[in-house]
Design a protein around this motif. Structure first.
Motif, short mmCIF file in Angstrom:
data_model
loop_
_atom_site.label_atom_id
_atom_site.label_comp_id
_atom_site.label_asym_id
_atom_site.label_seq_id
_atom_site.Cartn_x
_atom_site.Cartn_y
_atom_site.Cartn_z
N GLU A 21 0.83 -1.21 0.00
CA GLU A 21 0.00 0.00 0.00
C GLU A 21 0.86 1.26 0.00
O GLU A 21 0.55 2.23 -0.68
N LEU A 22 1.96 1.23 0.74
CA LEU A 22 2.83 2.40 0.84
C LEU A 22 3.56 2.71 -0.47
O LEU A 22 3.91 3.87 -0.73
N VAL A 23 3.80 1.68 -1.29
CA VAL A 23 4.50 1.90 -2.56
C VAL A 23 3.57 1.74 -3.76
O VAL A 23 4.00 1.76 -4.91
N ASN A 24 2.28 1.59 -3.48
CA ASN A 24 1.23 1.56 -4.51
C ASN A 24 1.35 0.41 -5.51
O ASN A 24 1.30 0.60 -6.72
N VAL A 25 1.56 -0.80 -4.96
CA VAL A 25 1.53 -2.02 -5.77
C VAL A 25 0.69 -3.06 -5.03
O VAL A 25 0.24 -2.83 -3.91
N SER A 26 0.51 -4.22 -5.62
CA SER A 26 -0.26 -5.28 -4.97
C SER A 26 0.62 -6.06 -3.98
O SER A 26 1.86 -6.03 -4.09
N ARG A 27 -0.03 -6.75 -3.06
CA ARG A 27 0.70 -7.60 -2.13
C ARG A 27 1.44 -8.69 -2.90
O ARG A 27 2.56 -9.08 -2.55
N GLN A 28 0.83 -9.17 -3.97
CA GLN A 28 1.45 -10.21 -4.78
C GLN A 28 2.76 -9.73 -5.41
O GLN A 28 3.72 -10.50 -5.55
N THR A 29 2.83 -8.45 -5.75
CA THR A 29 4.07 -7.89 -6.30
C THR A 29 5.18 -7.93 -5.25
O THR A 29 6.30 -8.33 -5.55
N ILE A 30 4.84 -7.54 -4.02
CA ILE A 30 5.83 -7.59 -2.94
C ILE A 30 6.29 -9.03 -2.72
O ILE A 30 7.49 -9.30 -2.60
N PHE A 31 5.35 -9.97 -2.70
CA PHE A 31 5.70 -11.39 -2.54
C PHE A 31 6.65 -11.83 -3.65
O PHE A 31 7.66 -12.50 -3.39
N SER A 32 6.34 -11.46 -4.89
CA SER A 32 7.17 -11.86 -6.03
C SER A 32 8.57 -11.27 -5.94
O SER A 32 9.55 -11.93 -6.30
#
Length: 66
Positions: A21-32
């Motif tokens: 949320e803080l970097v404006n992407v999906s949780r799945q992107t962070i996981f990847s």
């Protein structure tokens, strides 16, 4: 490329969703990114580094295969 995103995120008691949320992407992107399945853009890497209070060079490392 390897990274220390997960380790630094956990040190801040932050969830993948919160970072996303803080970097404006999906949780799945962070996981990847954390599992080295996705290499972020320079802009996204800079945003993540800023939120985590670290330098990009600290968070991301080139491997011998890169």
């Amino acid at each position: 490329m390897t990274n220390l995103i997960k380790e630094e995120r956990l040190k801040k008691n932050m969830t993948q969703t919160e970072l996303a949320e803080l970097v404006n992407v999906s949780r799945q992107t962070i996981f990847s990114i954390e599992t080295n399945k996705y290499i972020p853009s320079i802009l996204l890497a800079l945003k993540i580094a800023k939120v985590l209070g670290k330098k990009v060079e600290f968070l991301f490392h080139l491997s011998d295969q890169d």
